[in-house]
Design a protein around this motif. Sequence first.
Motif, PDB file in Angstrom:
ATOM      1  N   ALA A  60     -84.645  43.767  26.868  1.00 54.05           N
ATOM      2  CA  ALA A  60     -84.845  42.809  25.776  1.00 54.05           C
ATOM      3  C   ALA A  60     -83.678  41.825  25.766  1.00 54.05           C
ATOM      4  O   ALA A  60     -83.868  40.610  25.606  1.00 54.05           O
ATOM      5  CB  ALA A  60     -84.937  43.535  24.444  1.00 54.05           C
ATOM      6  N   GLY A  61     -82.459  42.342  25.977  1.00 56.18           N
ATOM      7  CA  GLY A  61     -81.285  41.468  26.020  1.00 56.18           C
ATOM      8  C   GLY A  61     -81.389  40.432  27.129  1.00 56.18           C
ATOM      9  O   GLY A  61     -81.094  39.250  26.929  1.00 56.18           O
TER      10      GLY A  61
ATOM     11  N   TYR B 250     -73.728  34.951  20.658  1.00 54.17           N
ATOM     12  CA  TYR B 250     -74.499  36.031  21.261  1.00 54.17           C
ATOM     13  C   TYR B 250     -75.226  36.872  20.224  1.00 54.17           C
ATOM     14  O   TYR B 250     -76.166  37.586  20.547  1.00 54.17           O
ATOM     15  CB  TYR B 250     -73.594  36.932  22.113  1.00 54.17           C
ATOM     16  CG  TYR B 250     -74.380  37.757  23.100  1.00 54.17           C
ATOM     17  CD1 TYR B 250     -74.832  37.184  24.287  1.00 54.17           C
ATOM     18  CD2 TYR B 250     -74.731  39.074  22.840  1.00 54.17           C
ATOM     19  CE1 TYR B 250     -75.587  37.893  25.187  1.00 54.17           C
ATOM     20  CE2 TYR B 250     -75.497  39.801  23.741  1.00 54.17           C
ATOM     21  CZ  TYR B 250     -75.918  39.206  24.920  1.00 54.17           C
ATOM     22  OH  TYR B 250     -76.675  39.919  25.814  1.00 54.17           O
TER      23      TYR B 250
ATOM     24  N   ILE C  84     -88.103  54.829  27.012  1.00 57.88           N
ATOM     25  CA  ILE C  84     -88.296  53.853  25.936  1.00 57.88           C
ATOM     26  C   ILE C  84     -87.010  53.072  25.698  1.00 57.88           C
ATOM     27  O   ILE C  84     -87.043  51.872  25.406  1.00 57.88           O
ATOM     28  CB  ILE C  84     -88.822  54.579  24.678  1.00 57.88           C
ATOM     29  CG1 ILE C  84     -90.272  54.994  24.933  1.00 57.88           C
ATOM     30  CG2 ILE C  84     -88.721  53.694  23.459  1.00 57.88           C
ATOM     31  CD1 ILE C  84     -91.008  55.534  23.758  1.00 57.88           C
ATOM     32  N   LEU C  85     -85.850  53.727  25.891  1.00 58.22           N
ATOM     33  CA  LEU C  85     -84.590  53.014  25.643  1.00 58.22           C
ATOM     34  C   LEU C  85     -84.315  51.929  26.685  1.00 58.22           C
ATOM     35  O   LEU C  85     -83.502  51.038  26.445  1.00 58.22           O
ATOM     36  CB  LEU C  85     -83.426  54.001  25.575  1.00 58.22           C
ATOM     37  CG  LEU C  85     -83.412  54.823  24.284  1.00 58.22           C
ATOM     38  CD1 LEU C  85     -82.215  55.745  24.255  1.00 58.22           C
ATOM     39  CD2 LEU C  85     -83.412  53.925  23.052  1.00 58.22           C
TER      40      LEU C  85
ATOM     41  N   SER D 177     -86.085  49.611  27.234  1.00 52.57           N
ATOM     42  CA  SER D 177     -86.503  48.344  26.620  1.00 52.57           C
ATOM     43  C   SER D 177     -85.320  47.588  26.027  1.00 52.57           C
ATOM     44  O   SER D 177     -85.370  46.370  25.917  1.00 52.57           O
ATOM     45  CB  SER D 177     -87.551  48.614  25.542  1.00 52.57           C
ATOM     46  OG  SER D 177     -87.011  49.430  24.536  1.00 52.57           O
ATOM     47  N   VAL D 178     -84.244  48.289  25.629  1.00 49.94           N
ATOM     48  CA  VAL D 178     -83.142  47.598  24.945  1.00 49.94           C
ATOM     49  C   VAL D 178     -82.385  46.642  25.881  1.00 49.94           C
ATOM     50  O   VAL D 178     -82.304  45.447  25.593  1.00 49.94           O
ATOM     51  CB  VAL D 178     -82.196  48.618  24.270  1.00 49.94           C
ATOM     52  CG1 VAL D 178     -81.020  47.906  23.632  1.00 49.94           C
ATOM     53  CG2 VAL D 178     -82.963  49.422  23.232  1.00 49.94           C
TER      54      VAL D 178
ATOM     55  N   LEU E 135     -84.238  37.873  26.279  1.00 52.82           N
ATOM     56  CA  LEU E 135     -83.828  36.977  25.184  1.00 52.82           C
ATOM     57  C   LEU E 135     -82.743  36.012  25.650  1.00 52.82           C
ATOM     58  O   LEU E 135     -82.713  34.849  25.237  1.00 52.82           O
ATOM     59  CB  LEU E 135     -83.348  37.795  23.977  1.00 52.82           C
ATOM     60  CG  LEU E 135     -84.457  38.534  23.210  1.00 52.82           C
ATOM     61  CD1 LEU E 135     -83.869  39.432  22.145  1.00 52.82           C
ATOM     62  CD2 LEU E 135     -85.429  37.537  22.577  1.00 52.82           C
ATOM     63  N   SER E 136     -81.857  36.480  26.536  1.00 53.11           N
ATOM     64  CA  SER E 136     -80.812  35.580  27.048  1.00 53.11           C
ATOM     65  C   SER E 136     -81.433  34.455  27.870  1.00 53.11           C
ATOM     66  O   SER E 136     -80.982  33.305  27.803  1.00 53.11           O
ATOM     67  CB  SER E 136     -79.813  36.350  27.916  1.00 53.11           C
ATOM     68  OG  SER E 136     -79.174  37.331  27.152  1.00 53.11           O
TER      69      SER E 136
ATOM     70  N   ILE F 287     -85.080  45.956  18.601  1.00 53.12           N
ATOM     71  CA  ILE F 287     -85.861  46.748  19.562  1.00 53.12           C
ATOM     72  C   ILE F 287     -85.416  48.209  19.528  1.00 53.12           C
ATOM     73  O   ILE F 287     -86.234  49.128  19.525  1.00 53.12           O
ATOM     74  CB  ILE F 287     -85.687  46.168  20.994  1.00 53.12           C
ATOM     75  CG1 ILE F 287     -86.543  44.916  21.167  1.00 53.12           C
ATOM     76  CG2 ILE F 287     -86.039  47.190  22.043  1.00 53.12           C
ATOM     77  CD1 ILE F 287     -87.955  45.186  21.652  1.00 53.12           C
ATOM     78  N   ALA F 288     -84.081  48.414  19.472  1.00 53.14           N
ATOM     79  CA  ALA F 288     -83.581  49.789  19.463  1.00 53.14           C
ATOM     80  C   ALA F 288     -84.080  50.523  18.219  1.00 53.14           C
ATOM     81  O   ALA F 288     -84.497  51.690  18.301  1.00 53.14           O
ATOM     82  CB  ALA F 288     -82.054  49.796  19.512  1.00 53.14           C
TER      83      ALA F 288
ATOM     84  N   VAL G  53     -79.099  37.310  20.164  1.00 51.25           N
ATOM     85  CA  VAL G  53     -79.653  38.211  21.181  1.00 51.25           C
ATOM     86  C   VAL G  53     -79.342  39.657  20.810  1.00 51.25           C
ATOM     87  O   VAL G  53     -80.183  40.553  20.929  1.00 51.25           O
ATOM     88  CB  VAL G  53     -79.093  37.848  22.568  1.00 51.25           C
ATOM     89  CG1 VAL G  53     -79.464  38.916  23.590  1.00 51.25           C
ATOM     90  CG2 VAL G  53     -79.633  36.493  23.003  1.00 51.25           C
TER      91      VAL G  53
ATOM     92  N   MET H  55     -81.776  42.915  20.260  1.00 50.52           N
ATOM     93  CA  MET H  55     -81.659  44.220  20.906  1.00 50.52           C
ATOM     94  C   MET H  55     -81.586  45.343  19.881  1.00 50.52           C
ATOM     95  O   MET H  55     -82.186  46.413  20.064  1.00 50.52           O
ATOM     96  CB  MET H  55     -80.436  44.244  21.821  1.00 50.52           C
ATOM     97  CG  MET H  55     -80.750  43.626  23.167  1.00 50.52           C
ATOM     98  SD  MET H  55     -79.358  43.000  24.077  1.00 50.52           S
ATOM     99  CE  MET H  55     -78.172  44.222  24.043  1.00 50.52           C
TER     100      MET H  55
ATOM    101  N   PHE I 239     -77.182  31.696  29.567  1.00 51.41           N
ATOM    102  CA  PHE I 239     -76.697  32.297  28.322  1.00 51.41           C
ATOM    103  C   PHE I 239     -76.278  33.743  28.560  1.00 51.41           C
ATOM    104  O   PHE I 239     -77.028  34.531  29.139  1.00 51.41           O
ATOM    105  CB  PHE I 239     -77.804  32.235  27.269  1.00 51.41           C
ATOM    106  CG  PHE I 239     -77.390  32.699  25.909  1.00 51.41           C
ATOM    107  CD1 PHE I 239     -76.823  31.809  25.001  1.00 51.41           C
ATOM    108  CD2 PHE I 239     -77.560  34.022  25.536  1.00 51.41           C
ATOM    109  CE1 PHE I 239     -76.443  32.238  23.741  1.00 51.41           C
ATOM    110  CE2 PHE I 239     -77.169  34.449  24.274  1.00 51.41           C
ATOM    111  CZ  PHE I 239     -76.605  33.559  23.381  1.00 51.41           C
TER     112      PHE I 239
ATOM    113  N   ASP J  21     -87.617  51.376  18.703  1.00 49.11           N
ATOM    114  CA  ASP J  21     -87.689  52.490  19.655  1.00 49.11           C
ATOM    115  C   ASP J  21     -87.467  53.820  18.951  1.00 49.11           C
ATOM    116  O   ASP J  21     -88.195  54.788  19.175  1.00 49.11           O
ATOM    117  CB  ASP J  21     -86.624  52.336  20.748  1.00 49.11           C
ATOM    118  CG  ASP J  21     -87.010  51.291  21.773  1.00 49.11           C
ATOM    119  OD1 ASP J  21     -88.154  50.804  21.714  1.00 49.11           O
ATOM    120  OD2 ASP J  21     -86.168  50.962  22.625  1.00 49.11           O
TER     121      ASP J  21
END
Lengths: 561, 225
Positions: free
Chosen positions: A337-338, B59, A330-331, A333-334, A341-342, B69-70, B62, B66, A288, B73
């Motif tokens: 996360a993608g 997409y 901390i950023l 994590s973005v 999740l994919s 989460i942002a 997902v 994100m 994905f 954050d």
Amino acid sequence: MHKEQQSFIRKYIFSTDHKVIGFQYTIVGLFMALVGGYLAYVFRYNLAFPGESIPFFGDALDPKTYNGFVTYHGAIMFFWVAMPILLAGFGNLLIPLMVGTDDMAFPTVNMLSFWIFFLSTVVLLISLFLPSGPFDGGWTIYPPLSADGYHVKPSFPASIATGGTLFLLALALEFTSMIMGGINFIVTTIAKRTQGMTLFRLPIFVWFQNIAALIFMVSVGPVVAGAVMLLLDRTVGTGFFDPARGGDPILWQHLFWFFGHPEVYVILLPALGIIGEIIPTFSRKPLFGYRMMIYLVLVAAFLSVIVWAHHQFVAGIDPRMGTFFSVGTILISVPFAGVILSLIATMFQGKIRFTTAMCFATGMVAAFLVGGLTGIFLGSDVFDIYAHDTYFVVAHFHYTVFPIAILASLAGIYYWFPKFTGKQLNETLGKIHFWLTFIFFNLFAFPLFFLGLAGQHRRIANYEVFDYLAQEPFTTLRVIATIGVIGIWIAQFVFLWNLIKTLRSKEVAERNPWNATTLEWAADSPPPHGNWQTPPVVYRWAYEYSPENQTKDFIPQYVQE
Amino acid sequence: MKILPDRASSYAAEVDSVFWLILLFVSIGFVITLAVLLYAIFSKRERAKYFTGSNWREYRWVAFGMIGIALADFIILGYELKVWHKTQWLPEETHYKVGVLARQWNFEYYYPGPDGQLWTNDDIIVRPPQDTLVLPLNKKVMVELRSADVIHALFIPAFRFKYDCIPGRTIQRWFEPTKEGIYMVSCAELCGVLHSRMRSTVKVVPESAFQAFLQQKRMEPLATK
């Protein structure tokens, strides 16, 4: 392209064949995993039952040996297990096959890279058994402690044969070897792809290995320089890190962590690459968001080299710097996360088959989720001031590094074993191996979060002198964690039994037992030196699983429709 | 069982609130992601559905994750950076100064002498076998951290306070004890063979008792230096 017969030494020892080199790296890595795991068992036993003699070792650890063992455990698991298995081992085995070529771009450099690595392993092991004792300054090697020991500085020739000097030398050699490997990965991927293999048809594993090699080469320079400076401080008496002579110990922390943080991504990306191959295969679904995943990882790779000072919040850095490094950390994590999740979306509405490899892959995602999310606590500079150098950090990085170095490596071993040995590991034993490893890992690592939050600091041989930490429930939590480590060990004997049983059996694996799409499955099992009779041609991307209006549920890259 | 130990400084509660705020968001993220993972596992079918996530319609889920989460954050950062500002910059006025000199393997505590300056000859020094850092209740104290040999770290869990003591540097931070009592101090940076034994205590007393303590220390002969 078939290579002619070679002597035993050229074929198996000083070989230029990428598969033999991959095996050599993996075998040394697995052996070192036993060493690192044994050290972990010894000091975990010591923590649970302080002062008591340790089965399979001997007397209780004295503080100096304890410090030495935690130092070597960390360094070995990072640089002599995760790096050789995930980056060098799997990278060497798979990249040339996946891009459809006969070998690495520079086979001799590749051979040299392994033998330098082997030398570094020997130097490291020697330093562990010196009469003056192993190096005990922590795997982060902070000077001045690591620069001149305990104020009793041995004079010039004697200073060379101390544990710390050999330890640094081993590290510098290891980094050099991995740089050579990284060059090979990138050049092979750029220059040696087979006909039809465009960049966006490459399997995600090859992409991630290359990004990992890139991060490694960007970040490793400063730490090699730092290691040489520290070696000079130790041996010939320079003062790079000695404030009394105009040096600065904080300089080392910057050089080390500028490498040390990206290093985590250097081992994470190959692991995610392995997972990214396994999940589509056993979900019978395309990966994905393939392109987005590459872009996200490039963003994360960039962020990873500008967040290093989050390891130095407690080192009295300028508070404004703390702000910058906290935000960056901390950023991260973005994008991740993608990616996570994919990977999960890849499983969604798939025809999932839980083979052992798939179990390990799913377990890796679930465990890594804990590791990734607890990183946010430590990315926050405010809370890091409290949690730094406590077991909260220890729990956090074991929840990242264990899924990476152990769960993902084992997933890859179960998945590609039939390709490289021609035999298939037993699935029943494999699943017992998975569940024992996974459950005992959580039993080991989860209690550490509570110990850390209670203020239990790291690298302490015996907590009896710290009244608060010497009471219940903390003593019980330490015993539970130790039981976890012993359980992980027991699980690996199941794996060992499986390996022996499989290698002795006569059963031959199919060429493509998992019905996978990537190029390596087109080669013989095991692939001969040179890999292909005729080089394969690539017609499509790597994840054509369950296409609509087709009866077959996969079309390999090498099949013309 | 307490998750975090007792609090005894003015900003300890705020540091803890950062932990609980992050724990809240992280738990939500963990539960949702794990639920999605389990849902994905149980959504399996006879023949897999072909989709690649290469267009927005596929997409977006997902992407929403994100964005979520942002957002989390930024909320965390917005709050925690405020606390960071409060804990890190010295307050405009501090009432007392204390110096900490770490060495292998103990902490020595320095109070300014008659000249009001730290690290001068007339400092009042507490060194082993006494190893208690006596502090006044409800007063802002500026701490200066130094090391005589290798890197150490002064860790006072009850104050949520931990900074390195680094040779060649002086690190200035502050705290304000808010609860009388005796608290554990440990060295949190590997500093050599006896790192495992490097400990100390903090004793918070009312200001009058603190003054009396200083007075008594001044009387002691200088020979101990």
